[in-house]
Design a protein around this motif. Structure first.
Motif, PDB file in Angstrom:
ATOM      1  N   HIS A 136     -19.523  -4.995 -16.457  1.00  0.00           N
ATOM      2  CA  HIS A 136     -19.989  -3.791 -17.137  1.00  0.00           C
ATOM      3  C   HIS A 136     -21.466  -3.534 -16.832  1.00  0.00           C
ATOM      4  O   HIS A 136     -21.857  -2.414 -16.481  1.00  0.00           O
ATOM      5  CB  HIS A 136     -19.762  -3.947 -18.638  1.00  0.00           C
ATOM      6  N   GLU A 137     -22.257  -4.602 -16.956  1.00  0.00           N
ATOM      7  CA  GLU A 137     -23.699  -4.462 -16.707  1.00  0.00           C
ATOM      8  C   GLU A 137     -23.971  -4.061 -15.257  1.00  0.00           C
ATOM      9  O   GLU A 137     -24.780  -3.175 -14.988  1.00  0.00           O
ATOM     10  CB  GLU A 137     -24.373  -5.794 -17.031  1.00  0.00           C
ATOM     11  N   ASN A 138     -23.267  -4.728 -14.332  1.00  0.00           N
ATOM     12  CA  ASN A 138     -23.459  -4.423 -12.905  1.00  0.00           C
ATOM     13  C   ASN A 138     -22.997  -3.011 -12.572  1.00  0.00           C
ATOM     14  O   ASN A 138     -23.614  -2.317 -11.759  1.00  0.00           O
ATOM     15  CB  ASN A 138     -22.690  -5.423 -12.044  1.00  0.00           C
ATOM     16  N   THR A 189     -14.847   3.095 -17.768  1.00  0.00           N
ATOM     17  CA  THR A 189     -15.891   2.365 -18.493  1.00  0.00           C
ATOM     18  C   THR A 189     -15.731   2.542 -19.994  1.00  0.00           C
ATOM     19  O   THR A 189     -15.864   1.590 -20.784  1.00  0.00           O
ATOM     20  CB  THR A 189     -17.276   2.859 -18.057  1.00  0.00           C
ATOM     21  N   GLU A 190     -15.438   3.786 -20.411  1.00  0.00           N
ATOM     22  CA  GLU A 190     -15.259   4.060 -21.840  1.00  0.00           C
ATOM     23  C   GLU A 190     -14.063   3.287 -22.394  1.00  0.00           C
ATOM     24  O   GLU A 190     -14.077   2.827 -23.549  1.00  0.00           O
ATOM     25  CB  GLU A 190     -15.049   5.572 -22.043  1.00  0.00           C
ATOM     26  N   ALA A 191     -13.049   3.083 -21.552  1.00  0.00           N
ATOM     27  CA  ALA A 191     -11.855   2.343 -21.981  1.00  0.00           C
ATOM     28  C   ALA A 191     -12.051   0.840 -21.814  1.00  0.00           C
ATOM     29  O   ALA A 191     -11.111   0.071 -22.045  1.00  0.00           O
ATOM     30  CB  ALA A 191     -10.640   2.798 -21.173  1.00  0.00           C
ATOM     31  N   ARG A 192     -13.266   0.426 -21.418  1.00  0.00           N
ATOM     32  CA  ARG A 192     -13.623  -0.980 -21.243  1.00  0.00           C
ATOM     33  C   ARG A 192     -12.799  -1.643 -20.119  1.00  0.00           C
ATOM     34  O   ARG A 192     -12.547  -2.838 -20.139  1.00  0.00           O
ATOM     35  CB  ARG A 192     -13.452  -1.768 -22.542  1.00  0.00           C
ATOM     36  N   GLY A 196     -11.602  -2.063 -13.182  1.00  0.00           N
ATOM     37  CA  GLY A 196     -11.145  -0.793 -12.622  1.00  0.00           C
ATOM     38  C   GLY A 196     -12.327   0.099 -12.266  1.00  0.00           C
ATOM     39  O   GLY A 196     -12.328   0.759 -11.221  1.00  0.00           O
ATOM     40  N   ALA A 197     -13.338   0.116 -13.157  1.00  0.00           N
ATOM     41  CA  ALA A 197     -14.528   0.928 -12.905  1.00  0.00           C
ATOM     42  C   ALA A 197     -15.267   0.442 -11.659  1.00  0.00           C
ATOM     43  O   ALA A 197     -15.756   1.230 -10.843  1.00  0.00           O
ATOM     44  CB  ALA A 197     -15.460   0.881 -14.122  1.00  0.00           C
ATOM     45  N   LYS A 198     -15.304  -0.893 -11.481  1.00  0.00           N
ATOM     46  CA  LYS A 198     -15.963  -1.460 -10.308  1.00  0.00           C
ATOM     47  C   LYS A 198     -15.249  -1.038  -9.023  1.00  0.00           C
ATOM     48  O   LYS A 198     -15.880  -0.715  -8.021  1.00  0.00           O
ATOM     49  CB  LYS A 198     -15.991  -2.983 -10.417  1.00  0.00           C
TER      50      LYS A 198
END
Length: 567
Positions: A136-138, A189-192, A196-198
């Motif tokens: 998340h941070e990256n 990202t909102e769905a944590r 997948g976001a990466k």
């Protein structure tokens, strides 16, 4: 007494065996304790805390799938692999207790390998779990940088939209795709779903890399397709028109067909640019460029060919004039030389052949001149024919030069032979004086016959070359034979004098054996007769040599070395 000693020996041996086994057991117990310590250290891992931390994040999607897979791996290690190690440690210790030391060693090795494997698996799971925590941070950091790249590309496209021609619409579609990817990233990202976001960020990076390639290569391709190549096609048509105005024509050059092919290629290039197919567009661009270079080269070759033809016409006219004049001079030289020399029939044949060859080449040139009278001419073909004609004339020129040299060589050769004959006469006088200087008893009939034969040969050749009209071919052959005879006579003279002098040396040396060897006197007498009466100096020397070799084997070699040293 013996039984007591035997009993004591057996008891001593048993005590030694007991202590050895005890020592081996203690060594195995130490290994097992060490392995148990390493196993305990595995249980001290912090993976449980990381698993709890990630569960508190309530991640979803790809992140959740990855986490559950890692959690399953950890449970398998904790419940299966570590349990297997525990059981193996217990089994190994039991084997030591039961003195099954060989099996204990095998179990210890398996335990050691399993501990290393579990340690490696734990490190991998730990690393992957930490990556999930940091995703998340990256991602937040990386999306900011990626957004900046996107904005830079978007600004470049909007500012220089004219440079991308028909590709502009496709590039804008690519930007739309990237914008949708950003929206998908924020949703993940909102769905944590940090994993997948990466993955989405990675795909955006790839799309932006493609966009950079497009923005880098497309302007040049568009410029070629819209400006450079169409202008070149027009220039090609104008160039072809100019050479036609000069009365030139190009072989197998269908301008209409060529122009249609190039226009089709340009339309295909436009399509490839529009669909952003850079590989095909670059290949097609190189193909068009190669075609244009080839066509321009053909026209330029034809354009320059006319000037070359005009220049070669002048050169060939001069060449024909020069050759005819040169042959006439050679013909006059023939007439002059025939008064003093018997000329070789081959030379006359060569002169006739040269006249015929020039006449044939002149007819060829006249046919080219007639062809040049046409209104439209393919000058490159004419130029090739003129090149071939000039090559033929170069061959004729070499023949003329050689024939002229052969004629001039007649007088040069005559003078050289005359001069050499004078030197031979001098050499004959020198040979005669050389023989007289050694005061020999006489000369053999064979030598005298050869000496007078060479003398007569010289005189005969002098008379032949001194005639009013001479045959240099015949004289040349006789001269070669005379040179060989002269060389042979010199060698015979040297051998004669050397043999005579060596005979005298041998005779003086062999006298020392005259009393001790009965046959020496006879050999000396025979050699003396050969020397003083028959003048066979070589035979006289050989007779003495053979006897000396028989009496004193190295004497002949020594006498010859001393003789040569004084000579």
């Amino acid at each position: 007494m013996n039984q007591e000693l035997l009993f004591i020996g057996i008891m001593g041996l048993l005590i030694v065996i007991y202590f050895i086994i005890k020592q081996l057991k203690n060594k195995h117990y130490a290994v097992i304790d060490s392995l148990d310590e390493k196993k305990s250290q595995l249980f001290e891992h912090t993976i449980d805390q990381q698993v709890l931390s990630i569960e508190d994040l309530q991640i979803t999607g790809e992140s959740e799938k990855k986490f559950l897979s890692l959690k399953e791996d950890w449970k398998r290690i904790e419940t299966v692999l570590l349990s297997q190690i525990e059981n193996s440690l217990y089994e190994a210790e039991k084997c030591v207790d039961q003195y099954r030391l060989k099996k204990a060693s095998r179990l210890e090795k398996e335990i050691k390998d399993n501990i290393e494997m579990v340690k490696k698996n734990l490190e991998e799971v730990d690393s992957d779990l930490q990556a999930v925590l940091k995703d998340h941070e990256n991602n937040l950091k990386e999306v900011k940088e990626t957004k900046n790249r996107y904005e830079t590309i978007r600004k470049n496209l909007l500012t220089n939209s004219f440079a991308y021609g028909e590709a502009l619409e496709g590039l804008e579609d690519q930007l739309t795709v990237i914008e949708k990817k950003f929206n998908s990233f924020y949703d993940a990202t909102e769905a944590r779903d940090y994993v997948g976001a990466k993955n989405i960020i990675t795909s955006i990076h790839n799309l932006l890399d493609e966009m950079n390639v497009y923005l880098s290569e497309l302007p040049e391709l568009v410029n070629l397709q819209e400006e450079i190549f169409p202008t070149d096609v027009d220039d090609l048509e104008n160039a072809y028109g100019k050479i036609q105005q000069k009365g030139c024509e190009v072989a197998d050059f269908d301008l209409k067909k060529i122009k249609n092919e190039l226009i089709k290629d340009l339309n295909d290039l436009e399509t490839e640019i529009k669909t952003l197919n850079l590989n095909n567009a670059n290949r097609l661009s190189e193909k068009i460029d190669t075609k244009l270079e080839t066509y321009f080269s053909i026209i330029e070759t034809e354009f320059r060919a006319k000037d070359k033809v005009i220049e070669k016409q002048t050169q060939l006219r001069q060449a024909f004039h020069y050759f005819e004049k040169r042959l006439h001079q050679i013909e006059l030289e023939f007439d002059r030389l025939e008064q003093n020399y018997v000329l070789d029939k081959q030379m006359k044949t060569e002169l006739t052949d040269l006249y015929e060859e020039i006449a044939i080449e002149k007819e060829t040139y006249q046919s080219i001149e007639d062809q040049l009278a046409d209104q439209t001419i393919i000058y490159s073909l004419i130029n090739d024919r003129l090149d071939s004609l000039m090559t033929s004339l170069e061959t004729i020129h070499k023949k003329i030069t050689k024939l002229n040299e052969n004629l001039l060589n007649l007088r040069t050769r005559e003078l050289a032979i005359k001069e050499d004959l004078k030197m031979m006469e001098t050499k004959m006088r020198e040979l005669k004086r050389k023989i007289e200087m050694h005061h020999l008893p006489g000369l053999s009939a064979e030598y005298l016959e050869y000496f007078f034969y060479v003398t007569d040969h010289i005189e005969s050749l002098k008379k032949e070359i001194g005639q009013l009209k001479i045959d240099m071919k015949s004289i040349g052959k006789s001269y070669q034979f005379l040179k060989e005879d002269m060389k042979d006579l010199e060698e015979k003279t040297e051998i004669l004098i050397e043999s005579a002098l060596l005979t005298e040396q041998y005779m003086q040396y062999i006298r020392r054996y005259q009393e001790s060897n009965e046959t020496v006197e006879e050999v000396m007498e025979k050699s003396y007769i050969l020397f003083t009466e028959e003048y066979e100096y070589t035979r006289a020397a050989t007779l003495l040599e053979e006897k000396l070799e028989e009496i004193e084997s190295d004497s002949v070699k020594r006498i010859k070395e001393e003789f040569l040293a004084k000579a």
